[in-house]
Scaffold this motif. Structure first.
Motif, mmCIF file in Angstrom:
data_model
loop_
_atom_site.group_PDB
_atom_site.id
_atom_site.type_symbol
_atom_site.label_atom_id
_atom_site.label_comp_id
_atom_site.label_asym_id
_atom_site.label_seq_id
_atom_site.Cartn_x
_atom_site.Cartn_y
_atom_site.Cartn_z
ATOM 1 N N ASN A 6 -27.259 -1.256 7.423
ATOM 2 C CA ASN A 6 -26.530 -1.800 6.245
ATOM 3 C C ASN A 6 -25.779 -1.191 5.448
ATOM 4 O O ASN A 6 -26.201 -0.156 4.756
ATOM 5 N N GLN B 148 -23.880 -1.479 2.956
ATOM 6 C CA GLN B 148 -23.951 -1.744 1.733
ATOM 7 C C GLN B 148 -25.055 -0.865 0.865
ATOM 8 O O GLN B 148 -24.962 -0.825 -0.308
ATOM 9 N N LYS B 149 -25.805 -0.407 1.606
ATOM 10 C CA LYS B 149 -27.067 0.379 1.157
ATOM 11 C C LYS B 149 -27.098 1.810 1.768
ATOM 12 O O LYS B 149 -26.479 2.137 2.985
ATOM 13 N N PRO C 126 -29.879 -6.494 5.099
ATOM 14 C CA PRO C 126 -28.545 -6.971 4.575
ATOM 15 C C PRO C 126 -28.777 -8.566 4.354
ATOM 16 O O PRO C 126 -28.444 -9.455 5.120
ATOM 17 N N THR D 212 -28.953 -9.983 1.133
ATOM 18 C CA THR D 212 -28.790 -10.097 -0.424
ATOM 19 C C THR D 212 -28.041 -11.561 -0.628
ATOM 20 O O THR D 212 -28.130 -12.384 -1.532
#
Ligand SMILES: C/C(=C\COP(=O)(O)O)CCC[C@H](C)CCC[C@H](C)CCCC(C)C
Ligand SMILES: Nc1ccn([C@@H]2O[C@H](COP(=O)(O)OP(=O)(O)O)[C@@H](O)[C@H]2O)c(=O)n1
Length: 309
Positions: free
Chosen positions: A222, A224-225, A279, A281
């Motif tokens: 992921n 984004q993290k 992932p 969200t």
């Protein structure tokens, strides 16, 4: 029984029910601290008094508790407004340089301060519903402003990423719904609600703050993290959970075997951290996936503690 099954079972509550003893309301310790008990003659259905109370004592007991809960609700509601207003002012005066930081601090502090406020409510079984009124009124406030039926600029700026009112209908709304759930279903007698709120408010909130600031190394599955965010989520979720359990155990709500408890809180925090890093969200907001996964794991490890009659 295979080793893995017995290993899992050894964590389930049936093996360890004796490890957690919810202090029954009729024990000597009040289920709320002495300095909070305005009068000793509380509703007798919660305590085993030797003498049958007269109607007047029962009347006072019931009305004293109702007055206490009404006052506590008003106080916590005022605190909710004050918190959002304070961060709005801090952001307006550029004392908090990023709006996101302001939002995340509101995210961390709102739920944890709400959780810390539960002991000021009375020992009536209905006290939890008075407490839940606060997130419920905020839920209504979020919906009204999220649908632009009203415009509370301070609220929108303090709890949204982009300043769009419809954002109030996602993360913030799920957040207050979880607060209502934990207050009404788990309340002060169960570690499940406390751990879940510590993970959602403390863990997830700090993950965002630390991840944005130090999250250079991203998580392979992921982008984004980051590792910094997830490690922060695990550490702060764990520490705040243990801190909340300690707070409530010192107030006499339950007694815990701390070695056993710390192990299981760490496992709950690990699972919540993994869930938060996924992932997903766009499918399920963190303000739902983190507390719900924490509730499931805490239920498996601690069992379902509900107040005795
Ligand atoms: C900013 C918030 C959620 C956004 O989550 P995310 O999108 O960043 O993941 C929190 C929203 C808080 C809400 C508007 C106010 C809730 C107040 C609470 C029910 C009571 C607090 C009482 C205490 C004494 C301050
Ligand atoms: N485990 C995490 C969580 C958040 N973050 C950082 O924080 C930002 C916001 O995270 P998020 O999407 O979970 O935010 P919320 O849904 O919690 O508001 C991410 O875009 C990352 O920059 C991170 O680096 N690692």
């Amino acid at each position: 029984m295979s080793l893995s099954a017995s290993a899992i079972l050894s964590f389930t509550p049936s093996f360890h029910q004796s490890r957690i003893s919810v202090l029954r309301r009729h024990t000597k310790l009040p289920s709320s601290p002495d300095f909070l008990n305005v009068r000793r003659s509380w509703p007798t259905h919660l305590y085993s008094f030797n003498t049958t109370p007269c109607a007047l004592q029962h009347f006072h007991a019931q009305h004293g508790a109702l007055l206490q809960d009404a006052g506590a609700t008003a106080l916590v509601m005022a605190g909710a407004y004050a918190l959002v207003l304070a961060f709005d002012n801090l952001t307006n005066r550029n004392l908090i340089e990023q709006q996101n930081l302001s939002r995340k601090l509101v995210h961390v502090l709102s739920g944890l301060l709400f959780l810390c406020s539960w002991p000021i409510f009375s020992t009536m079984r209905e006290a939890r519903y008075f407490a839940a009124l606060v997130p419920l009124l905020n839920c209504i406030r979020l919906v009204i402003n999220g649908l632009s039926l009203s415009t509370d600029e301070g609220l929108v700026k303090s709890v949204t990423r982009e300043g769009n009112p419809d954002e109030l209908l996602r993360g913030p709304l799920y957040y207050v719904l979880v607060l209502i759930l934990c207050a009404t279903i788990f309340w002060r007698e169960s570690p499940i609600g406390m751990i879940s709120l510590a993970m959602m408010c403390g863990g997830d909130g700090v993950a965002d703050i630390m991840g944005r600031r130090y999250g250079v190394l991203k998580i392979p599955y992921n982008q984004q993290k980051s590792w910094a965010g997830s490690i922060s989520m695990f550490v702060f979720g764990f520490l705040i959970s243990v801190g909340m359990l300690y707070y409530y155990s010192t107030l006499g709500y339950f007694q815990l075997d701390w070695a056993w408890t710390v192990e299981r809180v760490a496992l709950v925090s690990l699972v919540a951290t993994i869930v938060e890093s996924l992932p997903i969200t766009d499918i399920l907001d963190d303000n739902l996936s983190v507390p719900l996964s924490s509730m499931l794991m805490a239920f498996l490890f601690f069992g379902y503690q509900y107040p005795s009659r």
